[in-house]
Design a protein around this motif. Structure first.
Motif, PDB file in Angstrom:
ATOM      1  N   GLN A 249      -4.182   8.910 -33.717  1.00  0.00           N
ATOM      2  CA  GLN A 249      -4.596   9.449 -35.016  1.00  0.00           C
ATOM      3  C   GLN A 249      -5.703   8.590 -35.629  1.00  0.00           C
ATOM      4  OE1 GLN A 249      -0.357   9.611 -36.197  1.00  0.00           O
ATOM      5  NE2 GLN A 249      -0.777  11.611 -37.081  1.00  0.00           N
ATOM      6  N   THR A 250      -5.527   7.259 -35.501  1.00  0.00           N
ATOM      7  CA  THR A 250      -6.503   6.325 -36.068  1.00  0.00           C
ATOM      8  C   THR A 250      -7.853   6.472 -35.365  1.00  0.00           C
ATOM      9  OG1 THR A 250      -4.727   4.787 -36.652  1.00  0.00           O
ATOM     10  CG2 THR A 250      -6.930   3.860 -36.477  1.00  0.00           C
ATOM     11  N   GLU A 251      -7.820   6.588 -34.057  1.00  0.00           N
ATOM     12  CA  GLU A 251      -9.044   6.760 -33.268  1.00  0.00           C
ATOM     13  C   GLU A 251      -9.754   8.068 -33.666  1.00  0.00           C
ATOM     14  OE1 GLU A 251     -10.658   4.909 -31.158  1.00  0.00           O
ATOM     15  OE2 GLU A 251     -12.062   6.546 -30.717  1.00  0.00           O
ATOM     16  N   ASN A 252      -8.986   9.153 -33.787  1.00  0.00           N
ATOM     17  CA  ASN A 252      -9.565  10.439 -34.189  1.00  0.00           C
ATOM     18  C   ASN A 252     -10.168  10.361 -35.589  1.00  0.00           C
ATOM     19  OD1 ASN A 252      -8.744  11.555 -31.808  1.00  0.00           O
ATOM     20  ND2 ASN A 252      -7.136  12.857 -32.661  1.00  0.00           N
ATOM     21  N   ALA A 253      -9.465   9.662 -36.495  1.00  0.00           N
ATOM     22  CA  ALA A 253      -9.935   9.568 -37.888  1.00  0.00           C
ATOM     23  C   ALA A 253     -11.277   8.843 -37.956  1.00  0.00           C
ATOM     24  CB  ALA A 253      -8.895   8.839 -38.749  1.00  0.00           C
ATOM     25  N   GLY A 359      -4.558  14.255 -37.138  1.00  0.00           N
ATOM     26  CA  GLY A 359      -3.482  14.327 -36.146  1.00  0.00           C
ATOM     27  C   GLY A 359      -3.905  13.827 -34.774  1.00  0.00           C
ATOM     28  N   ILE A 360      -3.166  14.281 -33.766  1.00  0.00           N
ATOM     29  CA  ILE A 360      -3.390  13.773 -32.402  1.00  0.00           C
ATOM     30  C   ILE A 360      -4.138  14.774 -31.516  1.00  0.00           C
ATOM     31  CG2 ILE A 360      -1.324  12.300 -32.459  1.00  0.00           C
ATOM     32  CD1 ILE A 360       0.071  14.395 -30.669  1.00  0.00           C
ATOM     33  N   GLU A 361      -4.660  15.864 -32.124  1.00  0.00           N
ATOM     34  CA  GLU A 361      -5.370  16.852 -31.303  1.00  0.00           C
ATOM     35  C   GLU A 361      -6.617  16.232 -30.679  1.00  0.00           C
ATOM     36  OE1 GLU A 361      -4.791  17.066 -34.635  1.00  0.00           O
ATOM     37  OE2 GLU A 361      -4.004  19.031 -35.187  1.00  0.00           O
ATOM     38  N   ASN A 362      -7.279  16.994 -29.804  1.00  0.00           N
ATOM     39  CA  ASN A 362      -8.556  16.515 -29.266  1.00  0.00           C
ATOM     40  C   ASN A 362      -9.566  16.454 -30.410  1.00  0.00           C
ATOM     41  OD1 ASN A 362     -11.351  16.856 -28.137  1.00  0.00           O
ATOM     42  ND2 ASN A 362     -10.173  16.526 -26.276  1.00  0.00           N
ATOM     43  N   VAL A 363     -10.236  15.318 -30.526  1.00  0.00           N
ATOM     44  CA  VAL A 363     -11.096  15.113 -31.695  1.00  0.00           C
ATOM     45  C   VAL A 363     -12.281  16.088 -31.718  1.00  0.00           C
ATOM     46  CG1 VAL A 363     -12.575  13.273 -30.754  1.00  0.00           C
ATOM     47  CG2 VAL A 363     -12.049  13.329 -33.205  1.00  0.00           C
ATOM     48  N   GLU A 364     -12.724  16.525 -30.548  1.00  0.00           N
ATOM     49  CA  GLU A 364     -13.852  17.481 -30.535  1.00  0.00           C
ATOM     50  C   GLU A 364     -13.438  18.808 -31.167  1.00  0.00           C
ATOM     51  OE1 GLU A 364     -15.493  17.781 -26.593  1.00  0.00           O
ATOM     52  OE2 GLU A 364     -15.707  15.597 -26.511  1.00  0.00           O
TER      53      GLU A 364
END
Ligand SMILES: Cc1ncc(COP(=O)(O)O)c(C=O)c1O
Length: 376
Positions: A249-253, A359-364
């Protein structure tokens, strides 16, 4: 053990009956009392599932003991009222979860406890302390503007003035920040958010020393905000994936924050991981990751919040936060609706502020959804 390992293995008891790997669920509310010193009863916060869950959260936060509650607000109210009585004073930072703010505003005068909301910086907190101040209460990163306050400095100030220091660590989670290591006395969580992580539990926790836990318990047994065995089990299960979830989540954010920050139709982004965030270097010092909450304002102030929210496909407008699915809300109408419009304006919570719980979805996929909604 490192945090990833603690999430999976800390706490727990051996299932001697079935030899299963998971903690069994013990739902009894009645327990035999002959030959037993500490008779178990759910509202006494001493059942097997409560204790197992507490020991896991304590391991994650570096605490000795604690209590698990039926909601985050049960934890906030029980902790504050455990240490405050008529005639006492409490200093809270002004950027605070709306429910905690509303509780203090609505309730404390009625029971003779005075309070001051100080600006979210250590110097303002220290200057608000009076001889009768007993508790200092902070939250970082803040909801919804993601300000960061120096936890170690607040802990030192509180100690110098003989006050108890309490922090709401809901937004950071123990994966990204351990306030007890930085000197805070009590750590509170709304477990409804990241600890639960699947938007299907209501729970809370407060962890601290054994001595302070006994003090909190004296009050908490009277309020009765204990957690039931089944939810204890579900929360314990959720915690096994806490670090995996929160790291993703942190990486996506961070990636979403960069995307929004560079977009011409976005006026402002609030995320401590951005280099131009006013507290970026402090966040770097006291957090392992910058967390998965971020807020932003669109440049076009004529676009209504509803119109923008309805353009999103994947990301759902929803209250609460911290789940595996990305959600969005406009705090003026949701988390901070109980605050007066003036108090919101003073803090910069405008009607066109949106808060994303990533959330944890694919960031793209996430960036694609936000992009089509902004550019529509
Ligand atoms: C930072 C923070 N603290 C406490 C709470 C209260 O938690 P609960 O809704 O579980 O009572 C919330 C809820 O949104 C929150 O965001």
């Amino acid at each position: 053990m490192k945090i990833e390992t603690k999430c999976v293995h800390a706490g727990g008891i051996t299932d001697t009956v079935g030899k299963g790997l998971n903690t069994p669920i013990f739902p009894s509310s009645a327990h035999e009392y002959l030959d037993s010193e500490d008779v178990a009863y759910p509202r006494y916060f001493n059942t097997v599932n409560q204790k197992v869950l507490v020991s896991k959260i304590c391991d994650l936060e570096g605490a000795e003991d604690g209590l698990v509650f039926s909601s985050g607000m049960a934890a906030v109210s029980s902790v504050l009222l455990a240490f405050l009585k008529a005639g006492d004073h409490v200093v809270l930072q002004d950027e605070l979860y709306g429910g905690s703010y509303a509780f203090v505003e609505a309730f404390f005068n009625r029971v003779g406890i005075s309070h001051t909301f100080a600006a979210t910086d250590p110097a303002s907190i220290e200057s608000a302390i009076r001889p009768e101040t007993k508790v200092v209460f902070i939250e970082t990163p803040t909801n919804p503007l993601l300000s960061i306050i120096d936890i170690g400095e607040v802990a030192r100030i509180a100690r110098r003035h003989d006050c108890l220091s309490v922090i709401d660590n809901t937004f950071a989670t123990p994966v990204n920040q351990n306030p007890i290591q930085l000197g805070m006395d009590v750590v509170i969580h709304s477990g409804t958010k990241y600890l639960g992580g699947h938007s299907d539990l209501s729970c809370g926790a407060a962890v601290t020393t054994s001595e302070l836990t006994s003090r909190i318990k004296e009050t908490a047994v009277n309020f009765g905000g204990n957690l039931n065995a089944l939810t204890c089990y579900l929360l314990e299960r959720s915690l096994k994936t806490l670090s995996v979830r929160v790291n993703q989540q942190t990486e996506n954010a961070l990636q979403l924050a960069h995307f929004l920050d560079e977009h011409a139709k976005v006026r402002k982004v609030y995320y401590p991981g951005l280099a131009d965030h006013p507290n970026h270097s402090l966040a770097r010092d006291q957090m392992r990751g910058f967390g998965a909450m971020l807020s932003f304002e669109l440049a076009d102030s004529r676009l209504s919040a509803d119109d923008f929210l309805k353009r999103l496909d994947l990301i759902k407008p929803a209250v609460s936060l911290g789940g595996v699915e990305t959600t969005i809300c406009d705090p003026a109408r949701t988390s901070h609706a109980k605050m007066s419009a003036e108090a919101r304006a003073e803090q910069g919570i405008t009607d066109s502020l949106f808060r994303l719980s990533v959330g944890i979805e694919n960031v793209e996929d996430l960036i694609g959804d936000v992009q089509q909604a902004i550019e529509m």
